[in-house]
Scaffold this active site. Structure first.
Site, PDB file in Angstrom:
ATOM      1  CD1 TRP A 214      -4.411 -52.598  18.463  1.00  0.00           C
ATOM      2  CD2 TRP A 214      -3.724 -53.872  18.933  1.00  0.00           C
ATOM      3  NE1 TRP A 214      -5.304 -52.642  17.292  1.00  0.00           N
ATOM      4  CE2 TRP A 214      -4.967 -53.994  17.882  1.00  0.00           C
ATOM      5  CE3 TRP A 214      -3.996 -55.842  19.240  1.00  0.00           C
ATOM      6  CZ2 TRP A 214      -5.665 -55.273  17.737  1.00  0.00           C
ATOM      7  CZ3 TRP A 214      -4.676 -56.403  19.059  1.00  0.00           C
ATOM      8  CH2 TRP A 214      -5.428 -55.997  18.765  1.00  0.00           C
TER       9      TRP A 214
ATOM     10  CG  ASP B 175       1.177 -58.732  19.421  1.00  0.00           C
ATOM     11  OD1 ASP B 175       1.157 -59.962  17.892  1.00  0.00           O
ATOM     12  OD2 ASP B 175       0.121 -58.004  19.958  1.00  0.00           O
TER      13      ASP B 175
ATOM     14  CE  LYS C 243      -3.183 -56.013  11.241  1.00  0.00           C
ATOM     15  NZ  LYS C 243      -4.339 -55.213  11.759  1.00  0.00           N
TER      16      LYS C 243
HETATM   17  C1  PLP Z   1      -0.106 -54.787  17.948  1.00  0.00           C
HETATM   18  C2  PLP Z   1      -1.411 -56.181  17.325  1.00  0.00           C
HETATM   19  N1  PLP Z   1      -1.426 -56.996  17.525  1.00  0.00           N
HETATM   20  C3  PLP Z   1      -2.421 -58.388  17.323  1.00  0.00           C
HETATM   21  C4  PLP Z   1      -3.246 -57.539  16.924  1.00  0.00           C
HETATM   22  C5  PLP Z   1      -4.743 -58.690  15.962  1.00  0.00           C
HETATM   23  O1  PLP Z   1      -4.252 -58.674  15.040  1.00  0.00           O
HETATM   24  P1  PLP Z   1      -5.830 -59.659  14.194  1.00  0.00           P
HETATM   25  O2  PLP Z   1      -6.383 -58.875  13.068  1.00  0.00           O
HETATM   26  O3  PLP Z   1      -4.857 -60.818  13.458  1.00  0.00           O
HETATM   27  O4  PLP Z   1      -6.649 -59.775  15.423  1.00  0.00           O
HETATM   28  C6  PLP Z   1      -3.391 -55.970  15.780  1.00  0.00           C
HETATM   29  C7  PLP Z   1      -4.363 -54.982  14.366  1.00  0.00           C
HETATM   30  O5  PLP Z   1      -4.204 -54.707  15.113  1.00  0.00           O
HETATM   31  C8  PLP Z   1      -2.323 -55.392  16.236  1.00  0.00           C
HETATM   32  O6  PLP Z   1      -1.733 -54.070  15.436  1.00  0.00           O
END
Ligand code: PLP
Length: 400
Positions: A132, A213, A248
């Site tokens: 990401w 994560d 999500k």
């Molecule tokens: C792999 C990954 N980790 C963490 C997050 C963070 O999510 P949040 O929107 O809750 O900060 C995302 C969001 O797209 C993600 O894809």
């Protein structure tokens, strides 16, 4: 002496910048597959019925806007811990797990970064290639050195398990390994249980700290199925950090709700470590936002609402899986050259098309289709009306 005069603007964020450009685009039929958000068949990202019900109950019962505790409310923390670790987990039973409410998964990652940087200033964090795009930014912003391990084998489009394990074997003791629990972003490819076990072996042998994560629990195969990384990694004495997000799985994107969980060697060590996480939170944003956590606590704390939420979650998961099948069908029926079949068996929101930067630019400029980087697409962003036009656009840019 001006601080801002002469400052060059930074380039837009790799994902959010595209979303902003998409909002300004006035062309009819535009398609955004950039940000990881779920859309239903009408193209909107709905509020879950269980969330609406929980919000009504919260509003009716609300008497104060007092601060939450720095670590969050026990009514939120307990069910979140159980959602992650399931029932009967030894570390939980021994009091070695601490859970802290954070603003989203990003907040959890940043708090984890601040914690590790305080406790082990020389540690490097290792991340998959690709990952990401915000991962390296979050850890670098906290002052951590970053490094990468192979993950995707571009030649085969499968997991490069040997490359991953070899790189981790070379990581110095005390370094941190960032692992995507499930629904790897951006590849959609997850380790098998056997590979998870081998990763766990290397982590234990090398004395590395895993940071898992877990942003997509329930979007892959199911709530417990998506926690199969735990069987591979957890072993006596292992210390572990987990970040979770409910952006999500509860569609609570803008409420910013998630958690950081830690597993320590003993209950006393866990309690001491929790106080250091609290200090990291206090000096960062002081205490967590209330509303999203109250929603999750209300849903998980009521058996009927929880059962209904699991049905809603399964509905999102099934829709993503059928989008995957429909996409592969649309692409292959047009005879577009490439091996597209794996998209149907990959999991989570994303798939990586492996396009050139020029092809990605042409998708946007000529076809009003927004995708990230080298062709990361949000498979959860399709409706049945957009899959065909997308496949047409893909065929056109691949044909040259
Ligand atoms: C792999 C990954 N980790 C963490 C997050 C963070 O999510 P949040 O929107 O809750 O900060 C995302 C969001 O797209 C993600 O894809």
């Amino acid at each position: 002496m001006s601080i801002f005069a002469g400052l060059a603007p930074l380039p837009p964020d790799a994902i959010l910048g595209l979303s902003e450009e998409y909002s300004r685009d006035t062309r009819p039929g535009k398609v955004s597959l950039a940000a990881g958000v779920f859309v239903d068949e009408t193209g909107i990202t709905p509020v879950l019925a269980t969330v609406a019900e929980a919000e009504a109950r919260i509003l009716a019962a609300q008497t104060t806007k007092l601060y939450k505790p720095v670590a969050g409310d026990p009514a939120y923390l307990r069910p979140v811990r159980d959602l992650v670790f399931g029932s009967g987990n030894a570390a939980v039973a021994e009091g070695r797990v601490e859970t802290l409410h954070t603003p989203g998964g990003t907040g959890a990652l940043r708090v984890a970064a601040d914690l590790v940087h305080r406790l082990r200033p020389g540690a490097t964090i290792w991340m998959s290639t690709p990952t990401w795009p915000n991962h390296p930014q979050v850890f670098a912003a906290a002052g951590m050195a970053t490094a990468s391990y192979p993950y995707l084998d571009p030649a085969t489009g499968t997991l490069d398990a040997a490359g991953m394990l070899a790189a981790l074997r070379g990581a110095p003791a005390g370094d941190v390994v960032l692992l995507h629990a499930c629904c790897h972003n951006p590849t959609g490819i997850d380790p098998t249980p056997d590979v998870w076990r081998q990763v766990g072996d290397v982590i234990a042998e090398r004395g590395l700290l895993p940071l898992v994560d877990f942003a997509y629990q329930g979007f892959g195969h199911g709530l417990r199925e998506d926690a199969d990384w735990m069987d591979g990694l957890l072993r006596p004495g292992l210390e572990l950090l987990v970040s979770t997000s409910y952006s999500k799985s509860f569609a609570l994107y803008n409420e910013r709700v998630g958690a950081l969980l830690l597993v320590a060697g003993s209950a006393a060590e866990a309690a001491a470590a929790q106080s250091h996480v609290r200090a990291a939170i206090r000096s960062n944003y002081s205490n967590p936002p209330s509303h999203g956590g109250d929603i999750v606590a209300t849903i998980l704390g009521d058996p009927a609402l929880r059962a209904q939420w699991e049905v809603e979650l399964a509905g999102m998961r099934t829709r993503i899986t059928s989008n995957r099948t429909a996409l592969v069908e649309a692409i292959t029926s047009r005879g577009i050259p490439g091996d597209w079949a794996p998209i149907a068996t990959q999991r989570g929101m994303f798939a990586l098309l492996g396009l050139s930067l020029e092809q990605v630019a042409r998708l946007r400029e000529e076809h009003a289709v927004y995708v990230v980087g080298r062709g990361r697409i949000n498979v959860a962003g399709f409706t049945s009306a957009t899959i065909g036009p997308f496949a047409d656009a893909l065929g056109a840019v691949i044909a040259g």
